[in-house]
Design an enzyme around this catalytic site. Structure first.
Site, PDB file in Angstrom:
ATOM      1  N   GLY A 155      -9.509  -8.864  -0.021  1.00  0.00           N
ATOM      2  CA  GLY A 155      -9.026  -9.671   1.104  1.00  0.00           C
ATOM      3  C   GLY A 155      -8.054 -10.769   0.717  1.00  0.00           C
ATOM      4  O   GLY A 155      -6.980 -10.507   0.170  1.00  0.00           O
ATOM      5  N   GLY A 197     -12.579  -4.476   1.268  1.00  0.00           N
ATOM      6  CA  GLY A 197     -14.002  -4.133   1.372  1.00  0.00           C
ATOM      7  C   GLY A 197     -14.497  -3.284   0.213  1.00  0.00           C
ATOM      8  O   GLY A 197     -15.596  -3.503  -0.297  1.00  0.00           O
ATOM      9  N   ARG A 241       0.825  -1.218   0.000  1.00  0.00           N
ATOM     10  CA  ARG A 241       0.000   0.000   0.000  1.00  0.00           C
ATOM     11  C   ARG A 241       0.858   1.266   0.000  1.00  0.00           C
ATOM     12  O   ARG A 241       0.469   2.280  -0.575  1.00  0.00           O
ATOM     13  CB  ARG A 241      -0.948   0.000   1.195  1.00  0.00           C
ATOM     14  CG  ARG A 241      -2.133  -0.906   0.937  1.00  0.00           C
ATOM     15  CD  ARG A 241      -3.165  -0.821   2.017  1.00  0.00           C
ATOM     16  NE  ARG A 241      -4.380  -1.489   1.582  1.00  0.00           N
ATOM     17  CZ  ARG A 241      -5.320  -1.938   2.404  1.00  0.00           C
ATOM     18  NH1 ARG A 241      -5.177  -1.793   3.710  1.00  0.00           N
ATOM     19  NH2 ARG A 241      -6.395  -2.524   1.918  1.00  0.00           N
ATOM     20  N   LYS A 286     -17.879 -18.846   2.796  1.00  0.00           N
ATOM     21  CA  LYS A 286     -19.322 -18.944   3.061  1.00  0.00           C
ATOM     22  C   LYS A 286     -20.183 -18.148   2.090  1.00  0.00           C
ATOM     23  O   LYS A 286     -19.841 -17.025   1.736  1.00  0.00           O
ATOM     24  CB  LYS A 286     -19.608 -18.439   4.472  1.00  0.00           C
ATOM     25  CG  LYS A 286     -19.109 -19.380   5.535  1.00  0.00           C
ATOM     26  CD  LYS A 286     -19.605 -18.966   6.886  1.00  0.00           C
ATOM     27  CE  LYS A 286     -19.343 -20.064   7.905  1.00  0.00           C
ATOM     28  NZ  LYS A 286     -19.823 -19.711   9.221  1.00  0.00           N
TER      29      LYS A 286
HETATM   30  P1  AMP Z   1     -13.250 -15.333   1.768  1.00  0.00           P
HETATM   31  O1  AMP Z   1     -12.566 -14.404   2.735  1.00  0.00           O
HETATM   32  O2  AMP Z   1     -14.704 -15.470   1.964  1.00  0.00           O
HETATM   33  O3  AMP Z   1     -12.858 -15.030   0.327  1.00  0.00           O
HETATM   34  O4  AMP Z   1     -12.714 -16.755   2.107  1.00  0.00           O
HETATM   35  C1  AMP Z   1     -11.395 -17.117   1.967  1.00  0.00           C
HETATM   36  C2  AMP Z   1     -11.187 -18.348   2.758  1.00  0.00           C
HETATM   37  O5  AMP Z   1     -12.014 -19.368   2.269  1.00  0.00           O
HETATM   38  C3  AMP Z   1      -9.769 -18.857   2.684  1.00  0.00           C
HETATM   39  O6  AMP Z   1      -9.187 -18.751   3.956  1.00  0.00           O
HETATM   40  C4  AMP Z   1      -9.943 -20.301   2.267  1.00  0.00           C
HETATM   41  O7  AMP Z   1      -9.115 -21.187   3.002  1.00  0.00           O
HETATM   42  C5  AMP Z   1     -11.385 -20.574   2.586  1.00  0.00           C
HETATM   43  N1  AMP Z   1     -11.928 -21.694   1.788  1.00  0.00           N
HETATM   44  C6  AMP Z   1     -12.003 -21.802   0.467  1.00  0.00           C
HETATM   45  N2  AMP Z   1     -12.494 -23.003   0.132  1.00  0.00           N
HETATM   46  C7  AMP Z   1     -12.733 -23.678   1.274  1.00  0.00           C
HETATM   47  C8  AMP Z   1     -13.222 -24.982   1.589  1.00  0.00           C
HETATM   48  N3  AMP Z   1     -13.558 -25.844   0.623  1.00  0.00           N
HETATM   49  N4  AMP Z   1     -13.323 -25.313   2.890  1.00  0.00           N
HETATM   50  C9  AMP Z   1     -12.959 -24.446   3.846  1.00  0.00           C
HETATM   51  N5  AMP Z   1     -12.494 -23.220   3.625  1.00  0.00           N
HETATM   52  C10 AMP Z   1     -12.375 -22.823   2.343  1.00  0.00           C
END
Ligand code: AMP
Length: 404
Positions: free
Chosen positions: A362, A385, A38, A201
């Site tokens: 992120g 974000g 950054r 999620k």
């Molecule tokens: P996000 O911040 O929502 O983009 O999520 C990123 C996180 O999702 C990372 O830390 C990944 O390890 C996790 N992730 C991706 N695929 C899976 C999975 N199949 N099971 C558990 N965690 C996951």
């Protein structure tokens, strides 16, 4: 394209320019900066403004101070890194406040080869409240306001919005590049445009998915969140906490797929998955088809080769790719395989001039660094974000504030 001034069309010679940057860099427990991205990416604006004869005063937030003067959150920790990044013998003078007499005196005594760095804006609670009176004090000694803090543009804070309204304003080079890249990626892309959305999620990416199905031609859903979509389609993804299936999101997943169909957006879900005995690097694992997911004792940590091939071949027929979220648990070998393979395919297509690739938000940047493609994509955003909110179709107050 946003309709704002850039450094090209404001006269800065002999003027005091406040540059609102995002210098909220990660640090270790000894206050050593662990990633200077950054800082590095706002330096071109600082240098260009100086070359054009401006006196540059840099303002930023840093961390989440619990009170004014919180020693964990002083921007004095980054002075050396900022000085090193600007280089060329430029001195960075740190001022222990961001408003008031100390700032006034420092600006009055400023030399030619000097940049002023103000103390953390968030030491004042008025900053987060978007307070106009605070903004007036902030820009009191400046002639022009320039914003490079795209990664803070989703916040209507005083230094982002009110300050911009008080002086002639412009976008710095980083702000300009971020907005142009995201406009090319999503707002006015060359079609067909694909989006890859992964991560843990569904619930955290609901607005994102709902907006994307209306805007893109192909939506690849992967990572843990895909398990909920597969379940909604009748696939027996294991309904345990560790499979990330969100049972309360099944109807939402169905709705998103229905909206996609009526909008002409093709959804690509995993065709196979990699299951593992443990949530651990190098744990015993195997790739299985969707009808062979073991009923218990295994976690779904990545997508398999059939999925990689399907996504890769679809990318060959696309002109633009926008990417947020890893396809699997990229932090653990070998569950970074799908993320790496698809990222490398996208990088090859980018280098061949066939695909414009924009990634951000992120963990995505870490995933792209891990895949070795961070310098091979068309654009990697510095924003978390703000990138997500742009992809969700929201207006960013810190960008809107610069509009003519
Ligand atoms: P996000 O911040 O929502 O983009 O999520 C990123 C996180 O999702 C990372 O830390 C990944 O390890 C996790 N992730 C991706 N695929 C899976 C999975 N199949 N099971 C558990 N965690 C996951």
């Amino acid at each position: 394209m946003s309709n704002f001034n850039t450094i090209d069309n404001i006269e800065v010679n002999g003027k005091v320019v406040m540059l609102r940057a995002d210098l909220n860099v990660p640090m270790d427990e000894n206050f050593k900066v662990t990633n200077t991205a950054r800082i590095d990416r706002t330096v071109p604006s600082i240098k260009e403004l100086m070359d054009k004869g401006a006196k540059v005063v840099v303002a930023s937030h840093f961390g989440r101070p619990e009170e004014k003067g919180d020693p964990k959150c002083t921007l004095s920790h980054i002075v050396k890194d900022l000085e090193a990044a600007i280089s060329g013998g430029v001195k960075v003078t740190f001022v222990e406040d961001c408003i008031g007499e100390k700032v006034e005196a420092a600006i009055a005594n400023m030399g030619r080869n000097e940049v002023i760095l103000l103390e953390n804006l968030r030491y004042y609670k008025e900053e987060k409240k978007g307070d106009l009176e605070f903004a007036k004090k902030l820009v009191a000694n400046c002639d022009i306001y320039v914003s490079d803090a795209f990664s803070t543009a989703h916040r209507a804070h005083a230094s982002m919005v009110a300050a911009a309204s008080l002086k002639p304003n412009a976008a710095g080079r980083l702000m300009q590049t971020e907005v142009e890249a995201l406009t090319d990626g999503l707002s006015a892309p060359v079609r067909p445009v694909a989006a890859v959305v992964g991560g843990a999620k569904v619930s955290t990416k609901l607005e994102l998915l709902t907006n994307l199905v209306k805007k893109v031609d192909v939506l690849v859903i992967s990572g843990g969140m895909a398990h909920t979509f597969l379940k909604a389609q009748g696939v027996d993804t294991v309904n345990e906490d560790n499979s990330l299936v969100q049972m309360d999101m099944l109807d939402t997943a169905k709705e998103i797929m229905t909206t996609a169909k009526s909008a002409g957006c093709e959804i690509i879900l995993p065709a196979d998955v990699v299951v593992s005995k443990e949530f651990k690097a190098n744990a015993e694992s195997k790739s299985v088809d969707l009808d062979s997911i073991p009923a218990s004792g295994w976690e779904l940590l990545d997508v398999g080769q059939k999925s990689i091939d399907a996504i890769s071949s679809k990318l060959e027929s696309c002109k633009t790719l926008i990417w947020n979220g890893p396809l699997g648990v990229f932090e653990l070998v070998p569950f970074d395989k799908a993320t790496n393979a698809v990222a490398q395919k996208a990088a090859e297509l980018t280098e061949a001039g066939k695909l414009k690739t924009v990634a951000g938000g992120g963990d995505t940047v870490s995933a792209m660094v891990n895949a070795g493609v961070d310098k091979r994509f068309s654009y990697i955003s510095t924003a978390g974000g703000a990138f997500l909110e742009w992809m969700e179709g929201k207006e960013l107050p810190g960008v809107k504030a610069l509009e003519k």
